[in-house]
Scaffold this active site. Structure first.
Site, PDB file in Angstrom:
ATOM      1  N   CYS A 169     -14.606 -22.989  -5.355  1.00 52.62           N
ATOM      2  CA  CYS A 169     -14.551 -24.360  -4.858  1.00 52.62           C
ATOM      3  C   CYS A 169     -15.789 -25.077  -5.373  1.00 52.62           C
ATOM      4  CB  CYS A 169     -14.478 -24.385  -3.331  1.00 52.62           C
ATOM      5  SG  CYS A 169     -13.972 -25.995  -2.664  1.00 52.62           S
TER       6      CYS A 169
ATOM      7  N   CYS B 102     -17.410 -27.633  -3.270  1.00 52.67           N
ATOM      8  CA  CYS B 102     -18.083 -28.382  -2.209  1.00 52.67           C
ATOM      9  C   CYS B 102     -19.540 -27.971  -2.004  1.00 52.67           C
ATOM     10  CB  CYS B 102     -17.306 -28.271  -0.899  1.00 52.67           C
ATOM     11  SG  CYS B 102     -17.083 -26.585  -0.306  1.00 52.67           S
TER      12      CYS B 102
ATOM     13  N   CYS C 105     -14.687 -31.324  -2.425  1.00 51.27           N
ATOM     14  CA  CYS C 105     -14.210 -30.135  -3.140  1.00 51.27           C
ATOM     15  C   CYS C 105     -13.739 -30.406  -4.558  1.00 51.27           C
ATOM     16  CB  CYS C 105     -13.074 -29.480  -2.346  1.00 51.27           C
ATOM     17  SG  CYS C 105     -13.583 -28.949  -0.695  1.00 51.27           S
TER      18      CYS C 105
ATOM     19  N   LYS D 285      -4.572 -24.380   4.305  1.00 53.37           N
ATOM     20  CA  LYS D 285      -5.931 -24.642   4.796  1.00 53.37           C
ATOM     21  C   LYS D 285      -5.925 -25.990   5.513  1.00 53.37           C
ATOM     22  CE  LYS D 285     -10.756 -24.666   3.335  1.00 53.37           C
ATOM     23  NZ  LYS D 285     -11.689 -24.597   2.185  1.00 53.37           N
TER      24      LYS D 285
ATOM     25  N   ARG E 219     -19.371 -24.765   7.548  1.00 53.20           N
ATOM     26  CA  ARG E 219     -19.956 -25.754   6.631  1.00 53.20           C
ATOM     27  C   ARG E 219     -21.466 -25.824   6.803  1.00 53.20           C
ATOM     28  NH1 ARG E 219     -15.175 -30.263   7.515  1.00 53.20           N
ATOM     29  NH2 ARG E 219     -13.628 -29.219   6.199  1.00 53.20           N
TER      30      ARG E 219
ATOM     31  N   ARG F 129     -11.888 -34.457   4.659  1.00 53.25           N
ATOM     32  CA  ARG F 129     -11.094 -33.763   3.639  1.00 53.25           C
ATOM     33  C   ARG F 129      -9.595 -33.828   3.940  1.00 53.25           C
ATOM     34  NH1 ARG F 129     -15.505 -28.863   3.279  1.00 53.25           N
ATOM     35  NH2 ARG F 129     -16.974 -30.020   1.996  1.00 53.25           N
TER      36      ARG F 129
ATOM     37  N   GLU G 131       3.837 -24.670   0.957  1.00 52.93           N
ATOM     38  CA  GLU G 131       2.576 -24.510   0.230  1.00 52.93           C
ATOM     39  C   GLU G 131       2.398 -23.067  -0.236  1.00 52.93           C
ATOM     40  OE1 GLU G 131       0.364 -26.703  -0.678  1.00 52.93           O
ATOM     41  OE2 GLU G 131       0.832 -28.493   0.484  1.00 52.93           O
TER      42      GLU G 131
ATOM     43  N   LYS H 108      -5.785 -20.604   6.988  1.00 51.10           N
ATOM     44  CA  LYS H 108      -7.146 -20.797   7.512  1.00 51.10           C
ATOM     45  C   LYS H 108      -7.260 -22.154   8.189  1.00 51.10           C
ATOM     46  CE  LYS H 108     -11.816 -19.996   5.712  1.00 51.10           C
ATOM     47  NZ  LYS H 108     -12.606 -19.728   4.474  1.00 51.10           N
TER      48      LYS H 108
END
Length: 232
Positions: free
Chosen positions: A101, A103, A111, A176, A186, A198, A215, A230
Site C-alpha cells: 500500500c 498510505c 492509499c 476492507k 493507523r 477513505r 469483491e 477486514k
C-alpha cells in the site's frame, strides 16, 4: 483427526511495524504491549516469535521521509525492502509477508496518487505493481495488497509473473471496510489520512454480503491466492 478448522500458533500472522533508525523499540500508545522496531531490534522480536511457534510475520514500514507519490514504498533501499533482506538472512524458515500500500509513504496519508483531493485509481496501479515487485525481489513470500484500488490484483499478478516471481503468493485485502476500528492501527503505522477519509475506495460497513462476495470473486479471478476480510 478430521477437524476442518485448526487454530494454533502456526496459524497466526504477527503484524510488525518497523521504522528507520537503530536501537529503537518504542511502545505504541494505542496498542498496549505492542512496539515499533528498527531493523536491529526487530531481530530479537522475530526470535521470540519463532520460539513461540509463530512462523508468519507481516511487515509495515514507517519511512522517515514521505512524499506525494510514496516513492519510499518501492525504493530498493526502502525500509521494508531492507527489513525483508535482514529477516530472510536470519530467519530463512519464516513466512515473510508485506503490506502493499502507499498510505504509510505518502505525505497526504492516502492509499494512492491524488488528483486534486481524490485518489486516482488507475494511475496508482502502476506504482502498486512496482511496490509488489520490489518486495518480491527483496525476499517476500506473500504480498498483501491493502489499498483497495480496483483492478490492482491483476496488475500485480502480471507484474510479478513478468519479473519472474510466479511463485510469490498474493493475499488480497478483498473486503476492507471504511471502519473506525482502524484507529489504533493507523496510529501504529503513522498512516492516518491528513484530510478527508477513505470511503471513496474502501467499502461501506453498512453494505450486505452481496458486494463483499462480488469483491472477493473479482480478486480471485484476477489471481489472488488468498483473501482477507477486514476488520474481522
Amino acid at each position: 483427526m478430521v477437524r476442518e478448522t485448526r487454530m494454533d500458533a502456526s496459524s497466526l500472522i504477527y503484524p510488525m511495524f518497523v521504522r528507520e533508525g537503530s536501537g529503537i523499540k518504542e511502545e505504541i500508545p494505542a496498542m498496549e504491549g505492542q512496539y515499533r522496531y528498527t531493523t536491529d531490534t526487530m531481530l530479537y522480536a522475530l526470535e521470540d516469535l519463532e520460539k513461540a511457534g509463530v512462523r508468519s510475520v507481516m511487515f509495515f514500514g514507517i519511512p522517515d521521509v514521505k512524499d506525494e507519490v510514496g516513492s519510499g514504498a518501492y525504493a530498493e533501499d526502502g525500509i521494508v525492502q531492507r527489513v525483508l533482506r535482514e529477516a530472510r538472512a536470519h530467519f530463512p524458515e519464516m513466512y515473510l509477508i508485506t503490506d502493499v500500500c502507499m498510505c504509510e509513504y505518502t505525505s497526504h496519508g492516502h492509499c494512492g496518487l491524488l488528483k486534486g483531493h481524490d485518489v486516482d485509481n488507475d494511475s496508482t496501479l502502476e506504482l502498486l505493481a512496482k511496490i509488489a515487485v520490489s518486495h518480491a525481489k527483496a525476499g517476500a513470500d506473500i504480498l498483501a495488497p491493502s489499498d483497495m484500488m480496483d483492478g490492482r490484483i491483476g496488475v500485480i499478478r502480471d507484474a510479478l509473473d513478468e519479473a519472474g516471481y510466479k511463485d510469490v503468493i498474493i493475499m488480497a485485502h478483498a473486503v476492507k471496510y471504511a471502519s473506525s476500528f482502524y484507529g489504533p492501527f493507523r496510529d501504529a503505522a503513522e498512516s492516518a489520512p491528513h484530510f478527508g477519509d477513505r470511503k471513496s475506495y474502501q467499502m461501506d460497513p453498512a453494505s450486505g454480503t452481496r458486494q463483499a462476495l462480488a469483491e472477493i470473486a473479482l480478486d480471485v479471478e484476477e489471481g489472488a491466492d488468498m483473501v482477507i476480510v477486514k476488520p474481522g
